[in-house]
Design a protein around this motif. Structure first.
Motif, PDB file in Angstrom:
ATOM      1  N   VAL A  17      44.105  37.258  66.320  1.00 10.42           N
ATOM      2  CA  VAL A  17      43.003  36.667  65.564  1.00 10.42           C
ATOM      3  C   VAL A  17      42.763  35.245  66.056  1.00 10.42           C
ATOM      4  N   GLN A  18      41.601  34.740  65.736  1.00 10.25           N
ATOM      5  CA  GLN A  18      41.228  33.375  66.076  1.00 10.25           C
ATOM      6  C   GLN A  18      40.902  32.632  64.785  1.00 10.25           C
ATOM      7  N   PRO A  19      41.169  31.326  64.749  1.00  9.54           N
ATOM      8  CA  PRO A  19      40.788  30.541  63.562  1.00  9.54           C
ATOM      9  C   PRO A  19      39.282  30.656  63.295  1.00  9.54           C
ATOM     10  N   GLY A  20      38.946  30.817  62.012  1.00 10.41           N
ATOM     11  CA  GLY A  20      37.555  30.963  61.612  1.00 10.41           C
ATOM     12  C   GLY A  20      37.138  32.396  61.354  1.00 10.41           C
ATOM     13  N   GLN A  21      37.902  33.367  61.854  1.00  7.42           N
ATOM     14  CA  GLN A  21      37.561  34.761  61.613  1.00  7.42           C
ATOM     15  C   GLN A  21      37.811  35.127  60.158  1.00  7.42           C
ATOM     16  N   GLN A  22      37.060  36.097  59.661  1.00  7.41           N
ATOM     17  CA  GLN A  22      37.196  36.580  58.294  1.00  7.41           C
ATOM     18  C   GLN A  22      38.076  37.821  58.277  1.00  7.41           C
ATOM     19  N   MET A  23      38.953  37.887  57.266  1.00 14.14           N
ATOM     20  CA  MET A  23      39.812  39.050  57.095  1.00 14.14           C
ATOM     21  C   MET A  23      39.727  39.531  55.655  1.00 14.14           C
ATOM     22  N   ASN A  24      39.972  40.807  55.475  1.00 15.37           N
ATOM     23  CA  ASN A  24      40.052  41.400  54.151  1.00 15.37           C
ATOM     24  C   ASN A  24      41.538  41.572  53.828  1.00 15.37           C
ATOM     25  N   VAL A  25      42.013  40.953  52.746  1.00 12.12           N
ATOM     26  CA  VAL A  25      43.420  41.006  52.350  1.00 12.12           C
ATOM     27  C   VAL A  25      43.533  41.927  51.138  1.00 12.12           C
ATOM     28  N   SER A  26      44.457  42.880  51.205  1.00 14.90           N
ATOM     29  CA  SER A  26      44.661  43.837  50.112  1.00 14.90           C
ATOM     30  C   SER A  26      46.103  43.770  49.639  1.00 14.90           C
ATOM     31  N   ILE A  27      46.293  43.810  48.313  1.00 15.34           N
ATOM     32  CA  ILE A  27      47.626  43.829  47.726  1.00 15.34           C
ATOM     33  C   ILE A  27      47.646  44.924  46.647  1.00 15.34           C
ATOM     34  N   PRO A  28      48.723  45.700  46.594  1.00 16.18           N
ATOM     35  CA  PRO A  28      48.800  46.756  45.571  1.00 16.18           C
ATOM     36  C   PRO A  28      48.860  46.162  44.150  1.00 16.18           C
ATOM     37  N   GLU A  29      48.231  46.842  43.205  1.00 17.50           N
ATOM     38  CA  GLU A  29      48.234  46.378  41.822  1.00 17.50           C
ATOM     39  C   GLU A  29      49.645  46.286  41.256  1.00 17.50           C
ATOM     40  N   GLU A  30      50.510  47.220  41.659  1.00 16.32           N
ATOM     41  CA  GLU A  30      51.880  47.226  41.154  1.00 16.32           C
ATOM     42  C   GLU A  30      52.620  45.949  41.541  1.00 16.32           C
ATOM     43  N   ALA A  31      52.399  45.493  42.763  1.00 13.19           N
ATOM     44  CA  ALA A  31      53.067  44.271  43.228  1.00 13.19           C
ATOM     45  C   ALA A  31      52.570  43.061  42.435  1.00 13.19           C
ATOM     46  N   LEU A  32      51.277  43.018  42.143  1.00 11.49           N
ATOM     47  CA  LEU A  32      50.727  41.911  41.361  1.00 11.49           C
ATOM     48  C   LEU A  32      51.262  41.924  39.931  1.00 11.49           C
ATOM     49  N   LEU A  33      51.306  43.091  39.308  1.00 10.92           N
ATOM     50  CA  LEU A  33      51.821  43.189  37.941  1.00 10.92           C
ATOM     51  C   LEU A  33      53.313  42.872  37.884  1.00 10.92           C
ATOM     52  N   HIS A  34      54.064  43.319  38.887  1.00 14.12           N
ATOM     53  CA  HIS A  34      55.496  43.024  38.934  1.00 14.12           C
ATOM     54  C   HIS A  34      55.731  41.524  39.091  1.00 14.12           C
ATOM     55  N   GLY A  35      54.953  40.873  39.952  1.00 14.01           N
ATOM     56  CA  GLY A  35      55.075  39.426  40.131  1.00 14.01           C
ATOM     57  C   GLY A  35      54.705  38.663  38.869  1.00 14.01           C
TER      58      GLY A  35
END
Length: 140
Positions: free
Chosen positions: A59-77
């Motif tokens: 990747v290069q600085p400035g590029q756009q990325m889509n970041v995905s995280i599982p709901e279970e990991a968010l609820l556990h955190g």
């Protein structure tokens, strides 16, 4: 999966650092003019978070990325960060209540339990590997 767009700010051989704008639900609310949270979010303005993820493709600085995280990991955190330190605090205060009659000792033991809970959660979450997925957004 919870998804968020983020911008690449830098990368090295193994890690990508991304900057994502913090999302708020205040824009969708009908009462935002009379709500203290809505007024505060307008005053503070846009806020960003920086996260690091493992590098899977170049990747290069400035590029756009889509970041995905599982709901279970968010609820556990969230469970770990919000509930466990408070349970440690109550356990420390309750233990000292049965062992000693002094209220000051009970307060100190409760605060010590709270700090111990935060420390324990920090160590647990630091060693935990969360499956964060990233996908490069094609520029048109």
């Amino acid at each position: 999966m919870i998804e968020q767009k983020a911008k690449v700010i830098r990368s090295d051989e193994s890690t990508i650092w991304l900057q994502a704008e913090r999302q708020s639900t205040c824009d969708k609310c009908q009462v935002k003019k009379g709500c203290g949270t809505g007024l505060l979010s307008e005053h503070v303005g846009r806020r960003f978070s920086t996260i690091s993820v493992p590098k899977k493709h170049p990747v290069q600085p400035g590029q756009q990325m889509n970041v995905s995280i599982p709901e279970e990991a968010l609820l556990h955190g969230a469970y770990m960060m919000y509930l466990l330190p408070i349970l440690f605090m109550f356990a420390g205060a309750g233990f000292s209540r049965f062992m000693f009659a002094n209220e000051l000792v009970e307060i100190i033991a409760g605060l010590a339990g709270l700090m111990l809970g935060f420390y324990w959660v920090k160590k647990r979450l630091k060693n935990q590997k969360i499956a964060i997925e990233t996908q490069l957004i094609e520029e048109k």
